[in-house]
Design a protein around this motif. Structure first.
Motif, mmCIF file in Angstrom:
data_model
loop_
_atom_site.group_PDB
_atom_site.id
_atom_site.type_symbol
_atom_site.label_atom_id
_atom_site.label_comp_id
_atom_site.label_asym_id
_atom_site.label_seq_id
_atom_site.Cartn_x
_atom_site.Cartn_y
_atom_site.Cartn_z
ATOM 1 N N ASP A 68 -12.923 -31.402 -35.643
ATOM 2 C CA ASP A 68 -13.460 -31.365 -37.002
ATOM 3 C C ASP A 68 -14.822 -32.048 -36.957
ATOM 4 O OD1 ASP A 68 -14.010 -31.362 -39.699
ATOM 5 O OD2 ASP A 68 -12.097 -32.233 -40.305
ATOM 6 N N VAL A 69 -15.886 -31.252 -37.070
ATOM 7 C CA VAL A 69 -17.248 -31.747 -36.872
ATOM 8 C C VAL A 69 -18.127 -31.328 -38.040
ATOM 9 C CG1 VAL A 69 -19.307 -31.585 -35.423
ATOM 10 C CG2 VAL A 69 -17.053 -31.680 -34.367
ATOM 11 N N THR A 70 -18.963 -32.247 -38.526
ATOM 12 C CA THR A 70 -19.953 -31.912 -39.544
ATOM 13 C C THR A 70 -21.353 -32.151 -38.969
ATOM 14 O OG1 THR A 70 -19.853 -34.140 -40.493
ATOM 15 C CG2 THR A 70 -18.460 -32.456 -41.506
ATOM 16 N N VAL A 71 -22.262 -31.253 -39.335
ATOM 17 C CA VAL A 71 -23.646 -31.305 -38.878
ATOM 18 C C VAL A 71 -24.545 -31.474 -40.097
ATOM 19 C CG1 VAL A 71 -25.492 -30.045 -37.712
ATOM 20 C CG2 VAL A 71 -23.122 -29.820 -36.911
ATOM 21 N N ASP A 72 -25.382 -32.489 -40.083
ATOM 22 C CA ASP A 72 -26.357 -32.713 -41.149
ATOM 23 C C ASP A 72 -27.505 -31.723 -40.944
ATOM 24 O OD1 ASP A 72 -28.390 -33.566 -42.814
ATOM 25 O OD2 ASP A 72 -28.195 -35.679 -42.299
ATOM 26 N N LEU A 73 -27.578 -30.693 -41.790
ATOM 27 C CA LEU A 73 -28.557 -29.633 -41.599
ATOM 28 C C LEU A 73 -29.991 -30.107 -41.806
ATOM 29 C CD1 LEU A 73 -26.631 -26.697 -43.294
ATOM 30 C CD2 LEU A 73 -26.880 -27.166 -40.842
ATOM 31 N N ALA A 74 -30.175 -31.172 -42.566
ATOM 32 C CA ALA A 74 -31.522 -31.707 -42.759
ATOM 33 C C ALA A 74 -32.071 -32.338 -41.490
ATOM 34 C CB ALA A 74 -31.535 -32.723 -43.903
ATOM 35 N N SER A 75 -31.207 -32.554 -40.488
ATOM 36 C CA SER A 75 -31.655 -33.140 -39.224
ATOM 37 C C SER A 75 -32.223 -32.094 -38.270
ATOM 38 C CB SER A 75 -30.508 -33.898 -38.541
ATOM 39 O OG SER A 75 -29.529 -33.005 -38.025
ATOM 40 N N VAL A 76 -32.438 -30.870 -38.768
ATOM 41 C CA VAL A 76 -32.981 -29.808 -37.925
ATOM 42 C C VAL A 76 -34.351 -30.214 -37.379
ATOM 43 C CG1 VAL A 76 -34.065 -28.550 -39.865
ATOM 44 C CG2 VAL A 76 -33.429 -27.328 -37.771
ATOM 45 N N ASP A 77 -34.575 -29.889 -36.108
ATOM 46 C CA ASP A 77 -35.826 -30.259 -35.446
ATOM 47 C C ASP A 77 -36.209 -29.153 -34.468
ATOM 48 O OD1 ASP A 77 -37.979 -31.392 -34.171
ATOM 49 O OD2 ASP A 77 -36.858 -33.052 -33.280
ATOM 50 N N THR A 78 -37.271 -28.411 -34.800
ATOM 51 C CA THR A 78 -37.767 -27.367 -33.918
ATOM 52 C C THR A 78 -39.037 -27.802 -33.191
ATOM 53 O OG1 THR A 78 -39.146 -26.386 -35.647
ATOM 54 C CG2 THR A 78 -36.866 -25.578 -35.462
ATOM 55 N N GLY A 79 -39.524 -28.999 -33.517
ATOM 56 C CA GLY A 79 -40.807 -29.425 -33.002
ATOM 57 C C GLY A 79 -41.971 -28.925 -33.840
ATOM 58 N N ASN A 80 -41.659 -28.241 -34.941
ATOM 59 C CA ASN A 80 -42.671 -27.677 -35.844
ATOM 60 C C ASN A 80 -42.287 -28.074 -37.268
ATOM 61 O OD1 ASN A 80 -43.975 -25.896 -37.702
ATOM 62 N ND2 ASN A 80 -44.309 -24.391 -36.087
ATOM 63 N N THR A 82 -43.578 -27.523 -40.185
ATOM 64 C CA THR A 82 -43.614 -26.449 -41.177
ATOM 65 C C THR A 82 -42.365 -25.596 -41.077
ATOM 66 O OG1 THR A 82 -46.032 -26.401 -41.136
ATOM 67 C CG2 THR A 82 -44.906 -24.454 -42.011
ATOM 68 N N LEU A 83 -41.991 -25.209 -39.865
ATOM 69 C CA LEU A 83 -40.785 -24.408 -39.668
ATOM 70 C C LEU A 83 -39.543 -25.181 -40.089
ATOM 71 C CD1 LEU A 83 -39.280 -21.937 -38.723
ATOM 72 C CD2 LEU A 83 -39.479 -22.785 -36.364
ATOM 73 N N ASP A 84 -39.488 -26.474 -39.783
ATOM 74 C CA ASP A 84 -38.337 -27.285 -40.207
ATOM 75 C C ASP A 84 -38.182 -27.246 -41.724
ATOM 76 O OD1 ASP A 84 -38.031 -27.912 -37.543
ATOM 77 O OD2 ASP A 84 -38.818 -29.948 -37.731
ATOM 78 N N GLY A 85 -39.299 -27.306 -42.449
ATOM 79 C CA GLY A 85 -39.253 -27.244 -43.903
ATOM 80 C C GLY A 85 -38.741 -25.905 -44.400
ATOM 81 N N VAL A 86 -39.162 -24.833 -43.746
ATOM 82 C CA VAL A 86 -38.679 -23.495 -44.116
ATOM 83 C C VAL A 86 -37.172 -23.397 -43.875
ATOM 84 C CG1 VAL A 86 -38.788 -21.041 -43.545
ATOM 85 C CG2 VAL A 86 -40.894 -22.366 -43.739
ATOM 86 N N LEU A 87 -36.709 -23.914 -42.747
ATOM 87 C CA LEU A 87 -35.280 -23.853 -42.437
ATOM 88 C C LEU A 87 -34.448 -24.669 -43.417
ATOM 89 C CD1 LEU A 87 -35.404 -24.043 -38.542
ATOM 90 C CD2 LEU A 87 -34.865 -22.049 -39.945
ATOM 91 N N ARG A 88 -34.987 -25.780 -43.922
ATOM 92 C CA ARG A 88 -34.253 -26.591 -44.903
ATOM 93 C C ARG A 88 -34.254 -25.947 -46.292
ATOM 94 N NH1 ARG A 88 -37.567 -30.934 -42.485
ATOM 95 N NH2 ARG A 88 -36.285 -31.971 -40.903
ATOM 96 N N SER A 89 -35.182 -25.061 -46.543
ATOM 97 C CA SER A 89 -35.379 -24.481 -47.883
ATOM 98 C C SER A 89 -34.289 -23.467 -48.222
ATOM 99 C CB SER A 89 -36.750 -23.811 -47.960
ATOM 100 O OG SER A 89 -36.715 -22.556 -47.283
ATOM 101 N N ALA A 90 -34.349 -22.974 -49.446
ATOM 102 C CA ALA A 90 -33.387 -21.970 -49.914
ATOM 103 C C ALA A 90 -33.495 -20.664 -49.147
ATOM 104 C CB ALA A 90 -33.584 -21.725 -51.408
ATOM 105 N N GLN A 91 -34.573 -20.476 -48.394
ATOM 106 C CA GLN A 91 -34.713 -19.254 -47.599
ATOM 107 C C GLN A 91 -33.718 -19.212 -46.440
ATOM 108 O OE1 GLN A 91 -38.972 -17.942 -46.905
ATOM 109 N NE2 GLN A 91 -39.334 -20.072 -47.502
ATOM 110 N N PHE A 92 -33.271 -20.395 -45.997
ATOM 111 C CA PHE A 92 -32.339 -20.452 -44.871
ATOM 112 C C PHE A 92 -31.144 -21.338 -45.194
ATOM 113 C CE2 PHE A 92 -35.897 -18.588 -42.674
ATOM 114 C CZ PHE A 92 -35.283 -17.736 -41.767
#
Length: 195
Positions: A68-80, A82-92
């Motif tokens: 049973d594992v939970t992942v904090d999606l706001a911790s996404v890190d692509t090294g970019n 701007t892209l991290d912000g897009v991934l956190r947004s309602a678009q993704f």
């Protein structure tokens, strides 16, 4: 601790008849979810999630287990950024509405005395779908570091999921639908101190 482990095992589908499972706590310093997807079929967009919490119940004698594992999606890190912000947004991921992804698995499939796969379900973006993680390696046992010994279960797992199945269709087909997940997990008995 034994009562807690049995309660968690029961909640995740392991019965007491399957021997004495041990409860392990995910070590966040050594657990990461990596992902990649095709970018215009020329390269791959890659990233990781760094904040992960969860529990593993495992019976080394029978091979039965539950996760049973939970992942904090706001911790996404692509090294970019701007892209991290897009991934956190309602678009993704839409982290404002769906801050975490959750993996629950109660089927540990053994082949030839080794863990071959883990089956369960992934909840992401408010949608739950079945998920099968292929085990590239998995091992439990004592490790010693700087003179301190402790029990550790760890493994590398891999899966492919269609992001469209979770309602994330932005930038299709330029950014591929198939997302490859690589999950690196280490866990120690509940109450022990990871190092």
């Amino acid at each position: 601790m034994a009562a807690r482990a049995l309660a968690l095992a029961a909640a995740l589908g392991i019965t007491a008849a399957q021997a004495a499972p041990l409860e392990y706590t995910i070590d966040p310093a050594h657990t990461t979810v990596y992902f990649s997807a095709s970018h215009f079929e020329r390269s791959s967009v890659r990233g990781r999630f760094g904040k992960i919490d969860g529990r593993l119940v495992y019976d080394a004698d029978s091979g039965a287990g539950a996760l049973d594992v939970t992942v904090d999606l706001a911790s996404v890190d692509t090294g970019n950024r701007t892209l991290d912000g897009v991934l956190r947004s309602a678009q993704f991921f839409d982290t404002a509405q769906h801050p975490v992804a959750r993996l629950r698995a109660d089927r540990f499939l053994m082949e030839g005395g080794r863990l071959a796969a883990v089956e369960g379900e992934l909840t992401l973006h408010g949608v739950t779908q079945p998920l099968r993680l292929q085990a590239e390696r998995f091992r439990c046992g004592e490790v010693t570091l700087f003179g301190v010994s402790r029990q550790v279960c760890g493994g590398d797992f891999r899966a492919e999921v269609p992001r469209s199945a979770f309602g994330m269709t932005r930038f299709l087909p330029e950014v591929g639908d198939t997302v490859t997940l690589q999950v690196a997990v280490e866990a120690s008995p509940a109450g022990s101190t990871p190092r």
